[in-house]
Design an enzyme around this catalytic site. Structure first.
Site, PDB file in Angstrom:
ATOM      1  N   LYS A  47       0.739  -1.244  -0.217  1.00 28.03           N
ATOM      2  CA  LYS A  47      -0.053   0.389  -0.014  1.00 28.03           C
ATOM      3  C   LYS A  47       0.904   1.477   0.555  1.00 28.03           C
ATOM      4  O   LYS A  47       1.104   2.142   1.021  1.00 28.03           O
ATOM      5  CB  LYS A  47      -1.052   0.035   1.179  1.00 28.03           C
TER       6      LYS A  47
HETATM    7  N1  PY5 Z   1      -7.761  -0.757  -2.913  1.00 27.64           N
HETATM    8  C1  PY5 Z   1      -6.894   0.244  -2.735  1.00 27.64           C
HETATM    9  C2  PY5 Z   1      -6.762   0.899  -4.113  1.00 27.64           C
HETATM   10  C3  PY5 Z   1      -7.233   0.944  -1.669  1.00 27.64           C
HETATM   11  O1  PY5 Z   1      -6.712   2.174  -1.244  1.00 27.64           O
HETATM   12  C4  PY5 Z   1      -8.227   0.724  -0.731  1.00 27.64           C
HETATM   13  C5  PY5 Z   1      -8.068   1.494   0.638  1.00 27.64           C
HETATM   14  C6  PY5 Z   1      -8.171  -0.248  -0.598  1.00 27.64           C
HETATM   15  C7  PY5 Z   1      -8.165  -1.328  -1.912  1.00 27.64           C
HETATM   16  C8  PY5 Z   1      -9.599  -1.317   0.547  1.00 27.64           C
HETATM   17  O2  PY5 Z   1      -8.795  -1.829   1.375  1.00 27.64           O
HETATM   18  P1  PY5 Z   1      -9.518  -2.213   2.668  1.00 27.64           P
HETATM   19  O3  PY5 Z   1     -10.605  -2.811   2.992  1.00 27.64           O
HETATM   20  O4  PY5 Z   1      -8.173  -3.153   3.855  1.00 27.64           O
HETATM   21  O5  PY5 Z   1      -9.004  -0.643   3.916  1.00 27.64           O
HETATM   22  N2  PY5 Z   1      -7.608   2.885   0.925  1.00 27.64           N
HETATM   23  C9  PY5 Z   1      -7.467   3.832   2.329  1.00 27.64           C
HETATM   24  C10 PY5 Z   1      -8.521   3.430   2.485  1.00 27.64           C
HETATM   25  O6  PY5 Z   1      -8.506   3.925   4.295  1.00 27.64           O
HETATM   26  C11 PY5 Z   1      -7.220   5.325   1.613  1.00 27.64           C
HETATM   27  C12 PY5 Z   1      -8.484   5.327   1.058  1.00 27.64           C
HETATM   28  C13 PY5 Z   1      -8.069   7.336   0.624  1.00 27.64           C
HETATM   29  O7  PY5 Z   1      -9.824   2.811   2.452  1.00 27.64           O
END
Ligand code: PY5
Length: 307
Positions: free
Chosen positions: A162
């Site tokens: 990430k």
């Molecule tokens: N895919 C991407 C590109 C992401 O950035 C995120 C999370 C996910 C999938 C989903 O992952 P998870 O369910 O583990 O959160 N994004 C971050 C979040 O905090 C940043 C977004 C602003 O959700």
């Protein structure tokens, strides 16, 4: 639109420091080359008991550790130390519900692409953050568009890390989506298969079966994605990981996105093809998600860290 609500403290390199003092040098390596890795986590407050729990804290910190491994960053703290720091930060700030943002970055010291010698700085910030895709999003759903930008591929920036650098892709797609009047973008991978949103994973329901693209299609291994697959199993909803095409989105009975920030957001239309109001399976999973996050389901007590 400034949407960060300031609180008193930020945790930086082992100490709680005043919010305004949590600054960094303009020549920090990560600011120039996107060499940081981060997490996004939520802390929920049960509206019934008033108790507050961080959702899957350890799993997020373990993913941060894996991101560091891939990015060849020597993380100077253990997962346990980072979990304890998060709880301390929430308590000191008096936060009962919050979005939590840990960031590991290469600081000030070298200016070449080679990061060797740059210090590794670690911060954890937390603040109250409402529904990520707008106040109506969770209840009514959002409209999305497929982006002309492809998601970074396995051999460009590995999706399992990430990395802050990945979000150049996401920013381009997000701005394009907004310009077209959509709340969010869906990115395809280089092979043209559905990958993920700019900060969310994606699910479709067709004929009662829930499906989501496999990790090999180049998406982040989302913890909310994993949560939804566990909850679907509890609710006896058939779930498969399969590659999806753009048309699969258009003809789905239900579509939704998942992420720590976006939670479980229904999608009402894709490229102006109407999917409709949030469907039965989307609703059932969303309801169960909040029940789990609020600590109402004992089987998932392990996922919660009480603050
Ligand atoms: N895919 C991407 C590109 C992401 O950035 C995120 C999370 C996910 C999938 C989903 O992952 P998870 O369910 O583990 O959160 N994004 C971050 C979040 O905090 C940043 C977004 C602003 O959700």
């Amino acid at each position: 639109m400034a949407d960060i609500t300031e609180v008193d403290y930020i945790w930086k390199n082992g100490e709680l420091i005043p919010w305004a003092e949590a600054t960094t040098h303009v020549l920090s390596h990560s600011l120039h080359y996107g060499s940081g890795v981060f997490e996004g986590i939520r802390c929920y407050q049960d509206p019934d008991s008033g108790k507050s729990y961080v959702f899957r804290l350890r799993d997020h910190m373990e993913r941060l550790e894996r991101s560091c491994k891939i990015a060849m960053i020597d993380l100077p703290y253990t997962v346990d130390e980072l979990c304890d720091a998060t709880v301390e930060l929430l308590r000191k700030n008096g936060l009962k519900k919050a979005y939590i943002r840990p960031l590991v970055y290469r600081g000030y010291g070298v200016m070449g692409v080679d990061p060797t010698g740059a210090p590794i700085d670690v911060i954890i910030a937390a603040w109250p953050w409402d529904a990520y895709l707008g106040p109506e999003a969770l209840a009514n759903g959002v409209s999305v568009g497929v982006s002309s930008w492809r998601q970074r591929s396995n051999n460009a920036i590995p999706p399992a890390v990430k990395a802050t650098a990945s979000y150049m892709n996401s920013i381009l797609a997000k701005l394009e989506a907004k310009a077209h009047g959509y709340a969010e973008a869906i990115m395809l991978n280089e092979a043209g298969l559905v990958c993920e949103g700019t900060g969310e994973n994606i699910f479709v329901v067709r004929n009662g079966v829930l499906s989501t693209p496999p990790l090999s299609d180049g998406l982040l291994e989302g913890l909310t994605r994993d949560t939804v697959m566990c909850l679907a199993d509890d609710l006896d909803i058939d779930t498969i990981e399969e590659s999806l095409t753009r048309s699969d989105l258009y003809i789905a009975d239900e579509v939704f996105m998942t992420g720590s920030a976006a939670e479980l957001t229904p999608i009402g239309s894709v490229d102006d093809r109407v999917i409709g109001k949030p469907g039965e399976i989307t609703r059932a999973l969303q309801d169960r998600f909040f029940e789990v996050a609020y600590g109402h389901i004992d089987d998932y007590a392990d996922w919660l860290t009480e603050v």
